[in-house]
Every structure is written in C-alpha cells, then in structure tokens.
Design a protein around this motif. Structure first.
Motif, PDB file in Angstrom:
ATOM      1  N   LEU A 143      -9.817   9.378   3.251  1.00 21.95           N
ATOM      2  CA  LEU A 143      -8.351   9.022   2.935  1.00 21.95           C
ATOM      3  C   LEU A 143      -8.280   7.517   3.654  1.00 21.95           C
ATOM      4  O   LEU A 143      -8.866   7.540   4.374  1.00 21.95           O
ATOM      5  CB  LEU A 143      -7.225   9.987   3.690  1.00 21.95           C
ATOM      6  N   ARG A 144      -7.010   7.055   3.251  1.00 21.46           N
ATOM      7  CA  ARG A 144      -6.517   5.708   3.657  1.00 21.46           C
ATOM      8  C   ARG A 144      -5.093   5.937   3.982  1.00 21.46           C
ATOM      9  O   ARG A 144      -4.452   6.353   2.883  1.00 21.46           O
ATOM     10  CB  ARG A 144      -7.040   4.520   2.915  1.00 21.46           C
ATOM     11  N   ARG A 145      -4.442   5.479   5.014  1.00 22.69           N
ATOM     12  CA  ARG A 145      -3.090   5.500   5.169  1.00 22.69           C
ATOM     13  C   ARG A 145      -2.536   4.084   5.300  1.00 22.69           C
ATOM     14  O   ARG A 145      -3.046   3.304   5.727  1.00 22.69           O
ATOM     15  CB  ARG A 145      -2.850   6.270   6.357  1.00 22.69           C
ATOM     16  N   ASP A 146      -1.525   3.936   4.272  1.00 26.58           N
ATOM     17  CA  ASP A 146      -0.814   2.467   4.575  1.00 26.58           C
ATOM     18  C   ASP A 146       0.843   3.101   4.741  1.00 26.58           C
ATOM     19  O   ASP A 146       1.634   3.388   3.594  1.00 26.58           O
ATOM     20  CB  ASP A 146      -0.791   2.117   3.117  1.00 26.58           C
ATOM     21  N   LEU A 156      -9.607  10.762   7.584  1.00 22.91           N
ATOM     22  CA  LEU A 156      -9.392   9.300   7.748  1.00 22.91           C
ATOM     23  C   LEU A 156     -10.771   8.506   8.395  1.00 22.91           C
ATOM     24  O   LEU A 156     -11.010   7.517   7.696  1.00 22.91           O
ATOM     25  CB  LEU A 156      -8.125   9.038   8.810  1.00 22.91           C
ATOM     26  N   THR A 157     -11.234   9.270   9.399  1.00 21.85           N
ATOM     27  CA  THR A 157     -12.316   8.520  10.280  1.00 21.85           C
ATOM     28  C   THR A 157     -13.562   8.785   9.273  1.00 21.85           C
ATOM     29  O   THR A 157     -14.142   7.671   9.131  1.00 21.85           O
ATOM     30  CB  THR A 157     -12.559   9.456  11.305  1.00 21.85           C
ATOM     31  N   GLY A 213     -13.299   8.094   5.839  1.00 27.15           N
ATOM     32  CA  GLY A 213     -12.873   7.209   4.855  1.00 27.15           C
ATOM     33  C   GLY A 213     -12.634   8.095   3.558  1.00 27.15           C
ATOM     34  O   GLY A 213     -12.688   7.380   2.493  1.00 27.15           O
ATOM     35  N   GLN A 241      -7.031  13.421  10.619  1.00 26.99           N
ATOM     36  CA  GLN A 241      -7.673  12.344  11.387  1.00 26.99           C
ATOM     37  C   GLN A 241      -9.287  12.526  10.930  1.00 26.99           C
ATOM     38  O   GLN A 241      -9.777  11.155  10.725  1.00 26.99           O
ATOM     39  CB  GLN A 241      -7.659  12.755  12.911  1.00 26.99           C
ATOM     40  N   TRP A 256      -0.214   7.836   1.416  1.00 28.17           N
ATOM     41  CA  TRP A 256      -1.736   8.224   1.772  1.00 28.17           C
ATOM     42  C   TRP A 256      -2.573   7.994   0.489  1.00 28.17           C
ATOM     43  O   TRP A 256      -1.922   8.362  -0.546  1.00 28.17           O
ATOM     44  CB  TRP A 256      -1.838   9.491   2.166  1.00 28.17           C
ATOM     45  N   HIS A 257      -3.808   7.406   0.451  1.00 29.30           N
ATOM     46  CA  HIS A 257      -4.624   7.299  -0.667  1.00 29.30           C
ATOM     47  C   HIS A 257      -5.956   8.267  -0.512  1.00 29.30           C
ATOM     48  O   HIS A 257      -6.290   8.267   0.551  1.00 29.30           O
ATOM     49  CB  HIS A 257      -5.040   5.814  -0.865  1.00 29.30           C
ATOM     50  N   LEU A 259      -9.630   7.992  -1.218  1.00 29.23           N
ATOM     51  CA  LEU A 259     -10.589   7.151  -1.566  1.00 29.23           C
ATOM     52  C   LEU A 259     -11.892   7.966  -2.036  1.00 29.23           C
ATOM     53  O   LEU A 259     -12.369   7.385  -3.023  1.00 29.23           O
ATOM     54  CB  LEU A 259     -11.016   6.520  -0.317  1.00 29.23           C
ATOM     55  N   SER A 261      -2.390   8.540  -4.816  1.00 27.96           N
ATOM     56  CA  SER A 261      -1.806   8.578  -3.608  1.00 27.96           C
ATOM     57  C   SER A 261      -0.616   9.764  -3.481  1.00 27.96           C
ATOM     58  O   SER A 261      -0.337  10.229  -4.590  1.00 27.96           O
ATOM     59  CB  SER A 261      -1.005   7.122  -3.695  1.00 27.96           C
TER      60      SER A 261
END
Length: 195
Positions: free
Chosen positions: A171-174, A166-167, A169, A163, A178-179, A181, A138
């Motif tokens: 990365l993931r954002r909380d 993220l789309t 998969g 972007q 940022w994580h 994956l 993270s």
C-alpha cells in the motif's frame, strides 16, 4: 422529518427514547452498535452520507434493538417517527424502494459474513481492502477504530496490519487516499497464504 445535529459518538435518542423510526444521514455517518452476551461492543450496521436507516426494523416481525451512534465526526440526520414512517410506507412506490434497499442490505451482509469468516485477522483486513477498493486501486479508509469494530478485531490490530502493508510496499498513502500498489500480493494475503 425532524433534523437532529449530533456530536461525535453521540447516541441517537429523539425525545429521549430509543430510535424506532426512519431516518436519513445528511452529514457524517452512523453506526448501529450493540453488546454481545459477554459484554463486548459490536458494530451491526452503518449508514453513510445520504443513506437511510431504520427501515428494516419497521417491517420486521421481531425487530432487534439497535443503538445508533454518530461516527467520529459531527453528524446530522433527518428522522421520522414510527407511525409517520409506517404511513409513508403504505404507498406502493415507497414500499418498493424500501424492498430494494432491504434486498441490497441482505446482499451486503452476506458479503460481510464472507469477509468476517476469514482468518487470521490480517487476511480479513486484506480481504476488506480488496472489497472496498475502487477501479483505480485507491480507497479512503475509515478510522482504525471504525475498521476494527466492522472487522471484529482491535484498533491496534488494524494499525499493525496497515503499517506492515505500507512497509512492504503493498500500500501507499497520500493523505486520506490509500493506493494498492501490489494487488496480487494483497490477494495472496487475503487468502491467508503465508509469504
């Protein structure tokens, strides 16, 4: 040391002069900016919370002029003018501490040179993400504008790459966290490999 409270993006100019002393960031962050020969703004260094700045220029035979600018939030710094800073560095313990800081900064700059040499920009962003990621996969990202000047690109390019990650998969954002994956995919992208 004098305490200075700076607004967002304010230039550090104690006593209305360029800064040539020693300082510590107490809140927020600073970036050292300059212009290239073609007039493009470039980020040369940064100092984050509790980090010192100005020490390399105190000791250099031919120091470069740096313009220190507050980051994207209010910043508080403690600064010491050049004569007092040089007097402080006359103590062997202080000089040893500054030598360690300078050595680490040289290593950090060499690491940055490796990242800056990566093309295309999307691969450079991925390499930077891998470099900045903690052991739990993270990280907290600076603003896209700060990432852009640090990675020698545009804010729009940073936004586009993030972007896409993220789309897909990767990365993931909380919120602000940022994580990563799919670290293996990020490594492939950092190598410039097309998928």
């Amino acid at each position: 040391m004098a305490l200075l409270h700076m607004r967002r993006r304010e230039v550090l100019r104690p006593l209305d002069r360029p800064f040539h002393g020693l300082g510590v960031v107490l809140q927020g962050n600073l970036q050292a900016l300059d212009l290239t020969l073609d007039g493009k703004e470039v980020g040369l260094a940064q100092a984050g919370l509790h980090e010192s700045f100005g020490h390399p220029l105190l000791l250099a035979e031919r120091p470069i002029e740096l313009t220190w600018v507050a980051g994207t939030s209010a910043t508080t710094v403690a600064v010491m003018d050049r004569p007092d800073a040089l007097e402080l560095l006359a103590y062997p313990e202080m000089m040893a501490a500054v030598a360690r800081l300078n050595a680490q900064q040289v290593c950090d700059l060499l690491r940055w040179q490796k990242i800056q040499a990566i093309h295309p920009v999307s691969a450079r962003v991925c390499a930077w993400l891998l470099h900045e990621t903690s052991s739990d996969a993270s990280l907290r990202l600076p603003t896209h504008a700060e990432m852009a000047w640090r990675l020698n690109t545009t804010r729009e390019s940073i936004t586009r790459v993030l972007q896409k990650l993220l789309t897909e998969g990767v990365l993931r954002r909380d919120g602000d966290l940022w994580h990563i994956l799919k670290p293996d995919v990020l490594e492939d992208l950092a190598g410039g490999e097309d998928r």
